[in-house]
Design a protein around this motif. Structure first.
Motif, PDB file in Angstrom:
ATOM      1  N   SER B  44       0.601  -1.250  -0.056  1.00  0.00           N
ATOM      2  CA  SER B  44      -0.023  -0.143   0.200  1.00  0.00           C
ATOM      3  C   SER B  44       0.924   1.149  -0.044  1.00  0.00           C
ATOM      4  O   SER B  44       2.000   1.251   0.636  1.00  0.00           O
ATOM      5  CB  SER B  44      -0.883   0.094   1.119  1.00  0.00           C
ATOM      6  N   PHE B  45       0.498   2.408  -0.581  1.00  0.00           N
ATOM      7  CA  PHE B  45       1.083   3.308  -0.785  1.00  0.00           C
ATOM      8  C   PHE B  45       1.075   4.076   0.686  1.00  0.00           C
ATOM      9  O   PHE B  45      -0.008   4.633   0.954  1.00  0.00           O
ATOM     10  CB  PHE B  45       0.735   4.273  -1.894  1.00  0.00           C
ATOM     11  N   GLU B  46       2.323   4.504   1.197  1.00  0.00           N
ATOM     12  CA  GLU B  46       2.265   5.450   2.525  1.00  0.00           C
ATOM     13  C   GLU B  46       3.205   6.540   2.162  1.00  0.00           C
ATOM     14  O   GLU B  46       4.261   6.559   2.931  1.00  0.00           O
ATOM     15  CB  GLU B  46       2.445   4.382   3.594  1.00  0.00           C
ATOM     16  N   CYS B  47       2.672   7.490   1.482  1.00  0.00           N
ATOM     17  CA  CYS B  47       3.878   8.824   1.243  1.00  0.00           C
ATOM     18  C   CYS B  47       4.949   8.514   0.976  1.00  0.00           C
ATOM     19  O   CYS B  47       5.839   8.924   1.459  1.00  0.00           O
ATOM     20  CB  CYS B  47       3.520   9.435   2.283  1.00  0.00           C
ATOM     21  N   GLY B  48       5.447   7.139   0.366  1.00  0.00           N
ATOM     22  CA  GLY B  48       6.890   6.955  -0.028  1.00  0.00           C
ATOM     23  C   GLY B  48       7.499   6.132   1.173  1.00  0.00           C
ATOM     24  O   GLY B  48       8.625   5.787   0.618  1.00  0.00           O
ATOM     25  N   ILE B  49       7.121   6.057   2.221  1.00  0.00           N
ATOM     26  CA  ILE B  49       7.940   5.019   3.005  1.00  0.00           C
ATOM     27  C   ILE B  49       7.249   3.692   3.052  1.00  0.00           C
ATOM     28  O   ILE B  49       6.017   3.632   2.610  1.00  0.00           O
ATOM     29  CB  ILE B  49       8.100   5.629   4.506  1.00  0.00           C
ATOM     30  N   LYS B  50       7.892   2.765   3.693  1.00  0.00           N
ATOM     31  CA  LYS B  50       7.455   1.416   3.608  1.00  0.00           C
ATOM     32  C   LYS B  50       6.413   1.481   4.605  1.00  0.00           C
ATOM     33  O   LYS B  50       6.436   1.731   5.835  1.00  0.00           O
ATOM     34  CB  LYS B  50       8.491   0.405   4.118  1.00  0.00           C
ATOM     35  N   SER B  51       5.062   0.849   4.150  1.00  0.00           N
ATOM     36  CA  SER B  51       3.959   0.987   5.144  1.00  0.00           C
ATOM     37  C   SER B  51       4.049  -0.259   6.082  1.00  0.00           C
ATOM     38  O   SER B  51       4.648  -1.252   5.643  1.00  0.00           O
ATOM     39  CB  SER B  51       2.670   0.588   4.050  1.00  0.00           C
ATOM     40  N   TYR B  52       3.755   0.214   7.243  1.00  0.00           N
ATOM     41  CA  TYR B  52       3.910  -0.738   8.262  1.00  0.00           C
ATOM     42  C   TYR B  52       2.447  -1.131   9.104  1.00  0.00           C
ATOM     43  O   TYR B  52       1.785  -0.114   9.187  1.00  0.00           O
ATOM     44  CB  TYR B  52       4.965  -0.366   9.367  1.00  0.00           C
TER      45      TYR B  52
ATOM     46  N   ARG C  94      -0.351   5.739  -8.135  1.00  0.00           N
ATOM     47  CA  ARG C  94      -1.502   4.973  -8.744  1.00  0.00           C
ATOM     48  C   ARG C  94      -2.099   5.647 -10.023  1.00  0.00           C
ATOM     49  O   ARG C  94      -2.037   5.095 -11.019  1.00  0.00           O
ATOM     50  CB  ARG C  94      -2.644   4.447  -7.800  1.00  0.00           C
ATOM     51  N   VAL C 112      12.689   6.876  -0.801  1.00  0.00           N
ATOM     52  CA  VAL C 112      11.299   7.484  -0.722  1.00  0.00           C
ATOM     53  C   VAL C 112      10.867   7.616  -2.342  1.00  0.00           C
ATOM     54  O   VAL C 112       9.892   7.040  -2.906  1.00  0.00           O
ATOM     55  CB  VAL C 112      10.980   8.696   0.049  1.00  0.00           C
ATOM     56  N   GLN C 115      10.436   4.148  -3.978  1.00  0.00           N
ATOM     57  CA  GLN C 115       9.331   3.544  -3.446  1.00  0.00           C
ATOM     58  C   GLN C 115       7.971   4.146  -4.488  1.00  0.00           C
ATOM     59  O   GLN C 115       7.402   3.357  -5.071  1.00  0.00           O
ATOM     60  CB  GLN C 115       8.949   3.654  -2.031  1.00  0.00           C
ATOM     61  N   VAL C 116       8.266   5.500  -4.545  1.00  0.00           N
ATOM     62  CA  VAL C 116       7.271   6.174  -5.356  1.00  0.00           C
ATOM     63  C   VAL C 116       7.189   5.766  -6.652  1.00  0.00           C
ATOM     64  O   VAL C 116       6.305   5.298  -7.422  1.00  0.00           O
ATOM     65  CB  VAL C 116       7.438   7.810  -5.159  1.00  0.00           C
ATOM     66  N   GLN C 119       5.990   2.128  -7.316  1.00  0.00           N
ATOM     67  CA  GLN C 119       4.657   1.987  -6.978  1.00  0.00           C
ATOM     68  C   GLN C 119       3.508   2.708  -7.955  1.00  0.00           C
ATOM     69  O   GLN C 119       2.395   2.599  -8.064  1.00  0.00           O
ATOM     70  CB  GLN C 119       3.976   2.453  -5.819  1.00  0.00           C
TER      71      GLN C 119
ATOM     72  N   THR D   8       7.284   4.780  11.138  1.00  0.00           N
ATOM     73  CA  THR D   8       6.175   4.473  11.831  1.00  0.00           C
ATOM     74  C   THR D   8       6.446   3.341  12.831  1.00  0.00           C
ATOM     75  O   THR D   8       5.736   3.600  13.989  1.00  0.00           O
ATOM     76  CB  THR D   8       5.011   4.205  10.908  1.00  0.00           C
ATOM     77  N   GLY D  36       3.382  11.823   5.074  1.00  0.00           N
ATOM     78  CA  GLY D  36       4.684  11.539   4.899  1.00  0.00           C
ATOM     79  C   GLY D  36       5.542  12.557   3.981  1.00  0.00           C
ATOM     80  O   GLY D  36       4.925  13.376   3.799  1.00  0.00           O
ATOM     81  N   SER D  38       6.216  12.568   0.639  1.00  0.00           N
ATOM     82  CA  SER D  38       5.977  12.616  -0.549  1.00  0.00           C
ATOM     83  C   SER D  38       4.265  12.929  -0.539  1.00  0.00           C
ATOM     84  O   SER D  38       3.506  11.980  -0.744  1.00  0.00           O
ATOM     85  CB  SER D  38       5.961  11.729  -1.779  1.00  0.00           C
TER      86      SER D  38
END
Lengths: 177, 121, 204, 415
Positions: B44-52, C94, C112, C115-116, C119, D8, D36, D38
Motif C-alpha cells: 500500500s502507498f504510504e507517502c513514499g515510506i514502507k507501510s507498516y 497509482r 522514498v 518507492q514512489v 508503485q 512509523t 509522509g 511525498s
C-alpha cells in the motif's frame, strides 16, 4: 535602565568571577567566553535577571588547531528585546568527548538547534529530552561538519579526481552513503 | 410491441451505447495497458515510506452512524423525484400524501437529533 | 475518424512533422500515418494509443525545493501546463503517468523516491527537472544524491537551476514525443526488463 | 541504500503503552497516521507521524532533513561572493532578502559604507520579495482550504515581480543579486518602468484577492480558532516574523534593529491577537500593504545621485573597460576574482527580517578567503518546533491549514 556593554559585562563578571572572559573576536556585539560547566547558569541568569527573553540562536563550531580541551565550541546568541541588546556566549569544549548541558529547559527553541549541533559536530547535550540526528540519515556514523570530514560525497564514481586536480587519496572514513 | 412501448427503443439504444462505450474503454485499457506486479508495487502507498502494520483498525462508530443516516435521508430525496415530475396531475391529494411522508421522516430526524447521534464530540 | 485496427507492427514508426496548412502559429496536431480513404482512416494501434497517451500525461509533481516553486509557476495561469494535458497533478503514484522529480534529492529521500517510482502504474515515465535532480547540481556534498538516475531510470532531463517554466514545458513536450512514438510492446521487451533489472527493480 | 525500519514502527513502539491504555469507550483505538514525505499537503518534503484518535490529533512527531544539502559545509569551502547563490536557495520564495542579508553581513564584517541610494534600492528589492513570499503563502493557504482561483489570479503578480527581478539581475527565482557594496549594474529603465507599472496595478489585484478570501464564510470558519499559540509560548519556541506578530508580539527586525536605512520610512507593524491561522493570514495580508507603502516612499525619496555601488575598489569588481585599460583595475579584478580580498579576522552576527522571520548570518572569519564557519539562523527550522503543540487536539484537516499558514519552507528548514 538601558543596558550597555560595560554594565552587562561588569554584572556578569561580578556574578561568575573568573569563569567569564570577554571575547575579543567579536566585531559587533558584546561577546563572552564562559566555561562549559557554567554556561547553563549564565543563560539562566541572563534570562531571569537581565531580561534576555529571547534565545536567538544555538550553534556549534570546530576549531581543530585549538589545544586539547578547546576544540569544539557552542555559541548562544541571546537578545533582550526591551533594551534591544544582543549578547553572544561562547563556551569551548573538550576535543575528545565534547559535553555540555542543554538549555532546552530554559528555552524550548533550543531543542532542535541542539539536535542539529549534535548531528553536525557530535557535541553531547546532557539531559536533552531527545538527542538524536535531525538532518542527516539516522545510520550516519561520522559527524559531517567537522573540519577533517571531506565535503564531497565519497561514494562518487563519475567524478574522476584527476580532472579536478585532486590526487585520488584513499580516505579512511567509513563509507556512509 | 404497441405504440406506447415503441418510443422506448431510442432510450434502450442510448443506454446500450453508453454501457457499451464504458465496457469498451475498460476492455481496451485492460488489454492494452501492461500489467506488472511486484512485491513493492502491490504494497500500500504510504507517502513514499514502507507501510507498516495494517489499516484495519477499529474506528469510532460515529463515522458509521453518520454514513448510514446520510444514505437514509438521501434515499428519501429519490422518492421526491417521481412526485415532483407529475406534481400538477396529482393535485392537492398528492400534496397531502407527500406532507405525510415528509412528516414521518421529520419525526425520525428529530428523534436522531434528540438522541444525539449527530453531535461529533 | 473510424480507425480500423491493424495488428501493431513492432517497428518504431517515426512520426513525420505536422503539415502546416497555413502558416498560422497554431500548429494542429497531425494525424498519425495511416491509409486515408473515403470516409475511413486506418492506422496502427500504436500510433492511436501513443497519441492519446501523449496528450493526457498526468504528472506526479515530486517537488522538493526551488524547482518545485518554478513548477508552481508552470502550473499557474501564466505558463499553464494544463494546455499540454497535465491539468490534474496526481500525488498518488497509482494514477500518475509521468514522475516529475523537481529539486534536490538527498540520500535520505532516495528510498522514498524509489518507492514512489516502483508503485507507479506502467506505462510510466520520469522527467528529472533541474540540475539537482539531473546530477546533484551545485550541491556536491555528502548528503545529496548525485543525480536520480542512480536509483531510477530517467526519460527526459531538463537542465537549469531552476529551469524556466518554458524549459519545463519543453521537457514535457519532448516526453510527449517519446510517448507518441513508443511501441506498445516496449514494456515487455527484454531490453526494458534489463534496464529495470540494472536498477534492481524486480519485474515478473 | 541502507534499509531502515520504517519510522512509523519506531513511533508505534514508543506509543504502544499509550495505545494499549487508551482503549476508547466507543471501541476505537488510537491509530498512527503518516503524513509522509511525498504528500500534497506538506508543501515541501517533511514528514509528520501523527498519533490520531479518530479525526483528532493526539501527538505528532516531525522528521526533517529530507533535502538537507549541507549549506554550512559548502559555505566553508567557498569565497565570499560565491556564497550568495547558496543563500538564495535557502528560502527560495523570497531569495533576494537572503542575498541582501548575506551582503549586509559581509559589509558589516568588512566595514563598507553603503551610499544612501543603494540602501534605498535594497529596501525596494527586499520589500518586493517580501510581497512575493506573502503572495505564495496566502494563496497556498487558500488552495489548501479549497479556494484555487485566488492562487491562479494572484500568481500572475508574482510573475510580474519575477520580471522585475529579471531586469535587475537576470534570474527569476534564484536571484544571486547584488555585490559587496551594491548592485552589479544599475537598474535599467525597463526595471523602473515595470516597477512603476507593478505599483499601479498590484494594489488593486491585492484588494481583489483580499475580498475573495478574507470575509469568506468558509475560509473564516476553517481558519479562526485553529492552531492558536499564545505570545509567550511563541517566544519560548523562538517564533519570529509574521507568525510571532500574529500571536500579538510586535517584534519586527526592520523596526527593532533598523538596517539598510529602514528608519527613513514610516510603516506600521500589523499585530494579531489570537495567534491562530486567521491571524497569521491577516498579518501577512496587511504586511503586503505596508511593504507597498515602503516601496512608494522609497521610490519618492530615492536620492538621484550616489550611483549603484559603494566606492570600494578592494571588494567591488571594476567595470570591464577599466580592467583592460589601466593597471590598478586589472590588479583589483584579479585579486577579487581569486578571492584574495583583505578580510579581517573576527566574528559577526547580522540579522535581516526575512519573509518568515529573523534570518541571521553568524560568520566566523579567520582572515582567509573562505569563511571559517558560517551558521544560518533559519527561522523556519526554529519555529517549526512549535508545530506539535499547535496541532494537538486539532482536526487533521486543520493541521494542514496550520502548516501552510506557518509558511514552512523545506529549503530553509533543512539548509
Amino acid at each position: 535602565m538601558s543596558l550597555t556593554k560595560e554594565i552587562i559585562l561588569e554584572k556578569i563578571t561580578a556574578k561568575f568571577g573568573e569563569a567569564v572572559k570577554v571575547d575579543a573576536e567579536s566585531l559587533d556585539y558584546t561577546a563572552v567566553v564562559i566555561d562549559a560547566a557554567k554556561a547553563h547558569d549564565l543563560v539562566k541568569y541572563l534570562r531571569d535577571e537581565e531580561g534576555f527573553n529571547f534565545l536567538t540562536d544555538v550553534c556549534g563550531a570546530h576549531f581543530p588547531e585549538n589545544d586539547k580541551n578547546a576544540q569544539f565550541a557552542v555559541i548562544y546568541h541571546m537578545h533582550n528585546w526591551v533594551d534591544r541588546f544582543r549578547i553572544r556566549i561562547k563556551s569551548f569544549l573538550n576535543g575528545e568527548n565534547p559535553v555540555i548541558n542543554t538549555v532546552t529547559d530554559l528555552y524550548l527553541s533550543a531543542n532542535w538547534q541542539e539536535r542539529e549541533t549534535y548531528d553536525f559536530y557530535g557535541i553531547e547535550f546532557k539531559n536533552h529530552p531527545d538527542l538524536r540526528r535531525i538532518l542527516n540519515m539516522d545510520e550516519m556514523e561520522s559527524f559531517p561538519l567537522r573540519k577533517e570530514f571531506p565535503l564531497e560525497d565519497q561514494g562518487r564514481t563519475d567524478k574522476d579526481d584527476r580532472y579536478f586536480g585532486r590526487l585520488p587519496q584513499t580516505n579512511n572514513l567509513p563509507n556512509n552513503n | 410491441m404497441d405504440a406506447s412501448q415503441v418510443n422506448y427503443i431510442p432510450v434502450i439504444i442510448q443506454s446500450v451505447f453508453a454501457a457499451g462505450f464504458v465496457a469498451l474503454m475498460l476492455f481496451l485499457s485492460h488489454i492494452v495497458g501492461p500489467r506488472r506486479s511486484s512485491k513493492i508495487k502491490d504494497d500500500s502507498f504510504e507517502c513514499g515510506i514502507k507501510s507498516y502494520g495494517n489499516a484495519r483498525i477499529p474506528f469510532s462508530v460515529k463515522y458509521f452512524i453518520v454514513a448510514i443516516l446520510f444514505v437514509l435521508f438521501d434515499v428519501e430525496v429519490i422518492f421526491l423525484y417521481p412526485w415532483a415530475v407529475n406534481f400538477r396531475t396529482l393535485g392537492f391529494v398528492g400534496l397531502y400524501k407527500m406532507f405525510l411522508f415528509m412528516g414521518m421522516l421529520l419525526i425520525g430526524f428529530f428523534y436522531i437529533l434528540k438522541k444525539g447521534a449527530l453531535d461529533w464530540e | 475518424m473510424g480507425a480500423a485496427f491493424r495488428s501493431s507492427t513492432y517497428q518504431k514508426n517515426i512520426m513525420k512533422e505536422g503539415i502546416d496548412t497555413n502558416n498560422s502559429d497554431v500548429k494542429m496536431v497531425a494525424a498519425p500515418p495511416g491509409i486515408e480513404g473515403e470516409g475511413f482512416f486506418a492506422t496502427s494501434l500504436d500510433a492511436v494509443i501513443g497519441l492519446a497517451r501523449s496528450k493526457s500525461l498526468w504528472p506526479l509533481p515530486f517537488a522538493t525545493s526551488c524547482c518545485g516553486i518554478e513548477f508552481m509557476a508552470t502550473m499557474a495561469s501564466t505558463y499553464d501546463i494544463a494546455r499540454f494535458g497535465s491539468e490534474r497533478p496526481s500525488f498518488s503514484p497509482r494514477q500518475a503517468d509521468m514522475l516529475m522529480v523537481m529539486g534536490t534529492i538527498s540520500k535520505k529521500l532516495g528510498p522514498v523516491l524509489r518507492q514512489v517510482y516502483e508503485q507507479m502504474a506502467e506505462p510510466r515515465w520520469v522527467i528529472s527537472v533541474g540540475a539537482c535532480a539531473c546530477s546533484g547540481g551545485v550541491f556536491d556534498t555528502y548528503s545529496v544524491l548525485q543525480g536520480i538516475d542512480k536509483i531510477i531510470p530517467v526519460d527526459v532531463y531538463v537542465p537549469g537551476c531552476p529551469p524556466r517554466p518554458e524549459q519545463i514545458i519543453d521537457g514535457v513536450m519532448k516526453l510527449q514525443e517519446l510517448v507518441k512514438n513508443e511501441p506498445l510492446r516496449r514494456r515487455n521487451t527484454p531490453e526494458y526488463k534489463a534496464l529495470l533489472a540494472s536498477y534492481g527493480i524486480t519485474v515478473n | 541504500m541502507s534499509q531502515y525500519t520504517p519510522l512509523t514502527k519506531k513511533i508505534e513502539d514508543r506509543y504502544n503503552e499509550e495505545i494499549r491504555l487508551r482503549e476508547n469507550e466507543d471501541g476505537s483505538e488510537l491509530s498512527i497516521l503518516n503524513l509522509g514525505p511525498s504528500h500534497p499537503a506538506t508543501h515541501g518534503i517533511f514528514q509528520n507521524v501523527l498519533l490520531m484518535d479518530g479525526e483528532r490529533i493526539v501527538d505528532a512527531e516531525q522528521t526533517l532533513g529530507y533535502i538537507h544539502r549541507a549549506f554550512e559545509k559548502i559555505a566553508e569551502n567557498r569565497p565570499f561572493y560565491q556564497i550568495t547563490p547558496l543563500t538564495d536557495r535557502m528560502n527560495y520564495c523570497s531569495s533576494p532578502i537572503n542575498n541582501m542579508g548575506w551582503w549586509l553581513t559581509v559589509e558589516k564584517l568588512l566595514g563598507i559604507e553603503i551610499p544612501k541610494r543603494v540602501q534605498y534600492m535594497r529596501v525596494i528589492v527586499m520589500e518586493l520579495s517580501r510581497i512575493a513570499d506573502h503572495i505564495i503563502c496566502n494563496s497556498i493557504l487558500g488552495v489548501d482550504s479549497g479556494a484555487f482561483t485566488g492562487f491562479l489570479h494572484i500568481f500572475q503578480y508574482r510573475e510580474k515581480i519575477y520580471e522585475i527581478f529579471e531586469e535587475i539581475c537576470g534570474a527569476r527565482l534564484t536571484t544571486n543579486m547584488g555585490r559587496m557594496g551594491g548592485f552589479e549594474r544599475d537598474w535599467s529603465d525597463a526595471a523602473w518602468a515595470k516597477l512603476d507599472k507593478f505599483m499601479v496595478d498590484f494594489p488593486l489585484a491585492w484588494e481583489e484577492f483580499d475580498r475573495l478570501l478574507t470575509r469568506n464564510r468558509i475560509f473564516m470558519d476553517r481558519c479562526i480558532g485553529t492552531g492558536a499559540i499564545s505570545a509567550n509560548r511563541a517566544i519560548e519556541y523562538g517564533f519570529t516574523g509574521p507568525n510571532l506578530r500574529a500571536a500579538g508580539v510586535d517584534y519586527d527586525l526592520r523596526v527593532a534593529e533598523p538596517y539598510s536605512s529602514y528608519e527613513d520610512f514610516e510603516f506600521d507593524i500589523p499585530v494579531g491577537t489570537a495567534g491562530d491561522t486567521y491571524d497569521r493570514y491577516m498579518v501577512r495580508q496587511q504586511e503586503v500593504r505596508e511593504s507597498l507603502k515602503i516601496i512608494r516612499q522609497a521610490l519618492d525619496k530615492m536620492p538621484k545621485e550616489g550611483g549603484y555601488h559603494a566606492d570600494v575598489p578592494d571588494y567591488y569588481l571594476p567595470p570591464k573597460q577599466d580592467v583592460y585599460n589601466n593597471m590598478e583595475a586589472l590588479i583589483y579584478h584579479f585579486k577579487i576574482v581569486m578571492g584574495e580580498i583583505p578580510v579581517p579576522k573576527g566574528e559577526v552576527y547580522s540579522a535581516v527580517e526575512g519573509g518568515n522571520g529573523e534570518l541571521g548570518f553568524y560568520l566566523i572569519s579567520d582572515g582567509s578567503r573562505v569563511p571559517f564557519r558560517l551558521h544560518f539562523r533559519r527561522p523556519c527550522f526554529i519555529y517549526y518546533q512549535g508545530f506539535t503543540e499547535m496541532i494537538k487536539g486539532q482536526y487533521l484537516s486543520d493541521a494542514i491549514l496550520i502548516m501552510s499558514s506557518m509558511n514552512v519552507i523545506a529549503g530553509e528548514l533543512d539548509a
